[in-house]
Design a protein around this motif. Structure first.
Motif, short mmCIF file in Angstrom:
data_model
loop_
_atom_site.label_atom_id
_atom_site.label_comp_id
_atom_site.label_asym_id
_atom_site.label_seq_id
_atom_site.Cartn_x
_atom_site.Cartn_y
_atom_site.Cartn_z
N ALA A 1 -65.16 -13.35 31.19
CA ALA A 1 -65.46 -13.38 29.62
C ALA A 1 -66.65 -13.50 29.17
O ALA A 1 -66.95 -13.04 28.00
CB ALA A 1 -64.19 -14.75 28.98
N VAL A 2 -67.58 -14.54 29.88
CA VAL A 2 -68.91 -14.52 29.42
C VAL A 2 -69.81 -13.35 30.06
O VAL A 2 -70.73 -13.42 29.30
CB VAL A 2 -69.35 -16.16 29.86
N ARG A 3 -69.39 -12.83 31.11
CA ARG A 3 -70.35 -11.76 31.51
C ARG A 3 -71.01 -10.83 30.65
O ARG A 3 -71.95 -10.75 30.92
CB ARG A 3 -69.52 -11.01 32.88
N PRO A 4 -70.37 -10.20 29.42
CA PRO A 4 -70.82 -9.49 28.56
C PRO A 4 -71.33 -10.22 27.64
O PRO A 4 -72.42 -9.25 26.77
CB PRO A 4 -69.34 -8.67 28.16
N LEU A 5 -71.59 -11.25 27.56
CA LEU A 5 -72.28 -12.07 26.33
C LEU A 5 -73.84 -12.18 26.51
O LEU A 5 -74.60 -12.20 25.77
CB LEU A 5 -71.71 -13.47 26.05
N ALA A 6 -74.27 -12.31 27.96
CA ALA A 6 -75.47 -12.62 28.08
C ALA A 6 -75.91 -12.24 29.50
O ALA A 6 -75.01 -11.87 30.47
CB ALA A 6 -76.05 -14.08 27.86
N PRO A 7 -77.28 -11.75 30.15
CA PRO A 7 -77.57 -11.46 31.32
C PRO A 7 -77.10 -12.49 32.28
O PRO A 7 -76.84 -12.22 33.54
CB PRO A 7 -79.08 -11.21 31.29
N ALA A 8 -77.13 -13.77 31.87
CA ALA A 8 -76.63 -14.91 32.77
C ALA A 8 -75.96 -16.00 31.96
O ALA A 8 -76.37 -16.10 30.76
CB ALA A 8 -78.10 -15.46 33.55
N ALA A 9 -75.19 -16.68 32.71
CA ALA A 9 -74.52 -17.67 31.77
C ALA A 9 -74.13 -18.75 32.82
O ALA A 9 -73.74 -18.70 33.94
CB ALA A 9 -73.18 -17.32 31.18
N VAL A 10 -74.04 -20.07 32.35
CA VAL A 10 -73.48 -21.21 32.95
C VAL A 10 -72.40 -21.70 32.01
O VAL A 10 -72.76 -22.01 30.86
CB VAL A 10 -74.51 -22.27 33.19
N VAL A 11 -71.11 -21.99 32.65
CA VAL A 11 -69.96 -22.57 31.90
C VAL A 11 -69.86 -23.96 32.60
O VAL A 11 -69.50 -24.13 33.96
CB VAL A 11 -68.85 -21.82 32.08
N THR A 12 -69.95 -24.91 32.00
CA THR A 12 -69.45 -26.19 32.13
C THR A 12 -68.09 -26.57 32.11
O THR A 12 -67.42 -26.19 31.04
CB THR A 12 -70.24 -27.39 31.53
N LEU A 13 -67.50 -27.36 33.17
CA LEU A 13 -66.12 -27.78 33.15
C LEU A 13 -65.87 -28.96 33.26
O LEU A 13 -64.94 -29.35 33.83
CB LEU A 13 -65.68 -26.96 34.48
N GLY A 14 -66.71 -29.72 32.72
CA GLY A 14 -66.64 -31.13 32.67
C GLY A 14 -66.54 -31.61 34.12
O GLY A 14 -67.43 -31.38 34.80
N GLY A 15 -65.95 -32.56 34.37
CA GLY A 15 -65.68 -33.38 35.67
C GLY A 15 -65.32 -32.44 36.84
O GLY A 15 -65.53 -32.67 37.94
N GLU A 16 -64.86 -31.17 36.38
CA GLU A 16 -64.76 -30.22 37.55
C GLU A 16 -65.68 -29.28 38.04
O GLU A 16 -65.62 -28.60 38.77
CB GLU A 16 -63.56 -29.16 36.87
#
Length: 306
Positions: free
Chosen positions: A203-218
């Motif tokens: 889902a995030v791959r097309p939005l920017a050349p690189a991405a970090v998605v935080t998952l809270g405590g996970e």
């Protein structure tokens, strides 16, 4: 190497409660306090405490709250380029429950006056190696800062929070997108509807050349160069999650700033995200936003013990 943050500064009014009230319900607080906050302010202090040289472009009023915030910036070693405007300094009303979850209402105040960057402010952006942006200031200013950075060859990092629809011309300027899983799904629309990690990374791959998605405590997802890496979280006794995402963003950018030209490679991003995850884990064990942000020595000690 240096970082500039263009963003918001607020004074946080924090009430602790046993549980978040339902609509129409009144609950009694078990405590109350005020802390320096605001996404931009939190992030710039996190950058500084992680050991990077950093400047802050922001707007504040001429009230007592601004004096409090400026003193914190000076103590952290931040180079402040702050407009003083005829409006109250931004505030946030935060309610934190017994499980460390929170609800937040922000009054932008002076932050809304951060429009049409001055020549000096544009020079500050252009001189940095990394620009960090969020969405608590006018979107037009975010776009202007990103354009200024791109023209100067400065790396553009966007923390797309609080979430709102983003124009494609802004996303086209972003080198690294940082969002939590809910923000990622909202930005991605139908592509983010599924709940799996694979679906979220796609889902995030097309939005920017690189991405970090935080998952809270996970933990977190790092997406770069066609690859995805899942990072584990840290088990801690959370007290207050306010500002944890901002601590993550600031620590992440500080760690990337140290890595030079390789900073957007998968391994560099993974290493930076591991550092940032440790900083955020420490932060949630303490009350408040800025007061909870750890120093570089504290993060290093935490990682060594893990």
């Amino acid at each position: 190497m240096s970082v500039v943050v263009v963003g918001s500064a607020n004074l946080d009014l924090v009430y602790t409660v046993e549980r978040i009230p339902r609509p129409g319900e009144t609950v009694l607080a078990t405590g109350a306090a005020s802390y320096p906050g605001g996404k931009g302010n939190n992030q710039v202090v996190a950058v500084a405490r992680s050991g990077a040289e950093v400047a802050f472009v922001a707007a504040m009023g001429t009230d007592d709250a601004s004096g409090t915030l400026l003193a914190v910036l000076a103590d952290a070693g931040v180079r402040a380029h702050v407009r003083r405007v005829d409006a109250p300094t931004g505030t946030a009303l935060i309610t934190v429950d017994a499980s460390a979850e929170n609800v937040i209402v922000v009054n932008p105040g002076a932050n809304a006056a951060l429009v049409e960057l001055t020549a000096e402010e544009r020079e500050v952006v252009a001189a940095a190696d990394v620009l960090l942006l969020q969405l608590e200031i006018p979107l037009g200013t975010v776009l202007e800062a990103a354009r200024t950075a791109r023209e100067a060859g400065t790396l553009v990092v966007l923390n797309a929070a609080p979430i709102q629809p983003l124009p494609q011309d802004l996303l086209d300027l972003v080198d690294l997108l940082v969002v939590n899983e809910h923000e990622a799904r909202e930005l991605a629309g139908e592509r983010g509807a599924a709940g799996s990690v694979d679906a979220l990374s796609e889902a995030v791959r097309p939005l920017a050349p690189a991405a970090v998605v935080t998952l809270g405590g996970e933990g977190a997802l790092v997406v770069a160069g066609g690859a995805t890496r899942r990072l584990s979280g840290h088990a801690v006794d959370a007290v207050d999650t306010t500002g944890a995402g901002d601590t993550f963003c600031g620590a992440l950018v500080a760690a990337l700033d140290r890595r030079g030209s390789e900073r957007l490679g998968l391994e560099s991003l993974v290493a930076a995200a591991e550092w940032a995850g440790a900083a955020a884990a420490i932060a949630v064990t303490r009350p408040g936003a800025v007061p909870a942000i750890p120093t570089a020595d504290e993060v290093e000690d935490f990682l060594a013990r893990r």
